[in-house]
Design a protein around this motif. Structure first.
Motif, short mmCIF file in Angstrom:
data_model
loop_
_atom_site.label_atom_id
_atom_site.label_comp_id
_atom_site.label_asym_id
_atom_site.label_seq_id
_atom_site.Cartn_x
_atom_site.Cartn_y
_atom_site.Cartn_z
N ASN A 15 0.82 -1.21 0.00
CA ASN A 15 0.00 0.00 0.00
C ASN A 15 0.86 1.26 0.00
O ASN A 15 0.58 2.22 -0.73
CB ASN A 15 -0.92 0.01 1.22
N LEU A 16 1.91 1.25 0.81
CA LEU A 16 2.79 2.42 0.86
C LEU A 16 3.55 2.61 -0.44
O LEU A 16 3.77 3.75 -0.88
CB LEU A 16 3.77 2.27 2.02
N ALA A 68 1.05 4.06 -2.94
CA ALA A 68 0.80 5.46 -2.61
C ALA A 68 2.00 6.34 -2.97
O ALA A 68 1.83 7.44 -3.50
CB ALA A 68 0.48 5.59 -1.12
N SER A 69 3.20 5.86 -2.70
CA SER A 69 4.40 6.64 -3.03
C SER A 69 4.54 6.83 -4.53
O SER A 69 4.89 7.92 -5.01
CB SER A 69 5.64 5.94 -2.47
N LEU A 89 -4.20 4.75 0.79
CA LEU A 89 -3.85 5.12 2.16
C LEU A 89 -4.96 4.82 3.16
O LEU A 89 -4.69 4.60 4.35
CB LEU A 89 -3.52 6.62 2.23
N LEU A 134 -4.73 1.91 5.78
CA LEU A 134 -3.61 1.86 6.72
C LEU A 134 -4.02 2.18 8.17
O LEU A 134 -3.53 1.51 9.09
CB LEU A 134 -2.49 2.80 6.24
#
Length: 421
Positions: A232-233, A236-237, A264, A267
């Motif tokens: 997920n990170l 998103a990044s 996001l 999370l």
């Protein structure tokens, strides 16, 4: 256990020899985790128990194993009962010349995916790459805070049905990718893994059973637990980078902003450790607890019963109502008591939010959608109402079906385990 099952199991005597299925073992503090990967059955044993498993696996008889353990430890062990316990776990293939029934192993998701295909996901460079990508995204947002979208970015289309359907499709796609990350990293460690729908309180979730990861080294265990959050990170990044190089008025920019929020949004849910999220399994591993949730729930119930008895001084204490944490090692006892507070407070807050906000909102949206199907509405209005009914109503129906399925599975498991049934 049924009479038929009892008759089917051969008698274990001093001269009996057993053949064990393929078992794996890992030392964990003062105990050993012993398990059979094929059936995903695992048990924590003291050193003497692990030693007995090794001796039986080498072909020693029950009596000879008992003698060796007596010589090694100076204590007396009932190896015949120990063999019966191993057989109940499905660890024993044969006693003397009689084979034992072998339980059907649970089906694995994506069985064609072999550990060698995905071994690279456990390489140490992967968490470094995720950290670098995340750091770059954070720096970009610090330099250009306006890139971080607000909730209105989810309303990228003027048509509510389009927003709802596309959001549901993107959200479930990300959820599937999140669970695939768990499955792939666990498979790289040799764990079969199985993905399925489940429920956590009022939430419908996708969950991946990677229970065999207990036998892997700690780095592999933590990688498997955190791989979904890392995905997920990473998504998103990457979307932050897209936002940085696209025109804010373009469709790509607006869709990327909406997708960033969808990546996001799950999370914060991971911090709800009272629902056994990914972070929960990390905490369980780092604290060295065997069953943080189960032990925490048992301790909370014990404290609740004590509080009730304090309000009723004449009430008697029932047999077996002692502190369930007393049997745990000291380090587990402290963690369980702290977690029990988080479990009670978090569950109460979550259910209160559902009663005060989520449930009334769902009812209002469904009622509005039903009214929107009445004669006299526009085609666009009919489409919006139908989309709400299909999406929101479908999710709630799926939650109910999944909850009922899990309830029936637990009931069947309890009936099988209950003696005399």
């Amino acid at each position: 256990m049924t009479d038929t099952a009892a008759e089917a199991q051969p008698r274990v005597g001093p001269a009996s020899r057993v053949a064990l299925h393929e078992l794996s073992m890992r030392r964990d503090r003062d105990e050993w985790i012993v398990g059979r990967m094929a059936t995903r059955t695992f048990v924590a044993l003291p050193s003497a128990g692990a030693r007995a498993v090794r001796l039986l696996g080498e072909g020693l008889s029950v009596a000879r194993t008992q003698e060796r353990l007596r010589a090694d430890t100076g204590e007396e062990f009932d190896i015949a009962d120990f063999v019966a316990d191993l057989a109940a776990l499905g660890f024993v293939a044969r006693i003397d010349d009689r084979p034992l029934p072998d339980p059907t192993p649970p089906r694995a998701s994506l069985p064609w995916l072999r550990p060698r295909h995905v071994r690279f996901t456990l390489h140490p460079v992967f968490p470094v790459a995720v950290a670098v990508l995340l750091a770059v995204a954070v720096v970009i947002l610090l330099l250009r805070p306006g890139l971080l979208p607000g909730y209105r970015a989810l309303l990228w289309s003027p048509h509510g049905s389009v927003v709802l359907l596309s959001g549901a499709a993107a959200g479930w796609t990300l959820l599937l990718a999140h669970e695939l990350a768990h499955l792939v990293t666990a498979r790289a460690a040799g764990v079969p893994g199985r993905m399925r729908l489940g429920t956590r309180l009022q939430f419908l979730v996708m969950q991946t059973d990677i229970s065999g990861i207990e036998l892997a080294p700690r780095r592999h265990r933590l990688t498997a637990y955190l791989s979904g959050i890392a995905l997920n990170l990473s998504v998103a990044s990457a979307l932050v980078l897209v936002l940085a190089v696209t025109d804010p008025a373009s469709t790509v920019h607006r869709l990327s902003a909406a997708a960033l929020l969808l990546a996001l949004m799950p999370l914060p849910f991971q911090l709800m450790v009272f629902t056994r999220t990914d972070v929960y399994f990390v905490l369980q591993d780092l604290t060295g607890c065997r069953d943080l949730y189960g032990d925490g729930l048992a301790y909370a119930r014990y404290r609740y019963r004590r509080a009730l008895r304090a309000l009723r001084p004449g009430a008697r204490t029932a047999a077996g109502e002692g502190d369930p944490g007393a049997r745990l090692p000291r380090h587990e006892r402290r963690a369980v008591r702290v977690y029990s507070v988080v479990l009670v407070v978090g569950t109460a807050a979550c259910l209160a939010f559902m009663a005060a906000v989520t449930l009334p909102l769902d009812i209002a949206l469904l009622a509005r959608a039903v009214r929107g199907l009445a004669p006299g509405n526009t085609p666009a209005g009919y489409a919006d109402s139908a989309a709400v009914l299909v999406t929101l109503g479908g999710v709630n129906v799926l939650w109910l079906v999944t909850k009922w399925r899990d309830h029936r599975s637990r009931r069947r498991a309890e009936e099988v385990a209950r003696p005399g049934t």
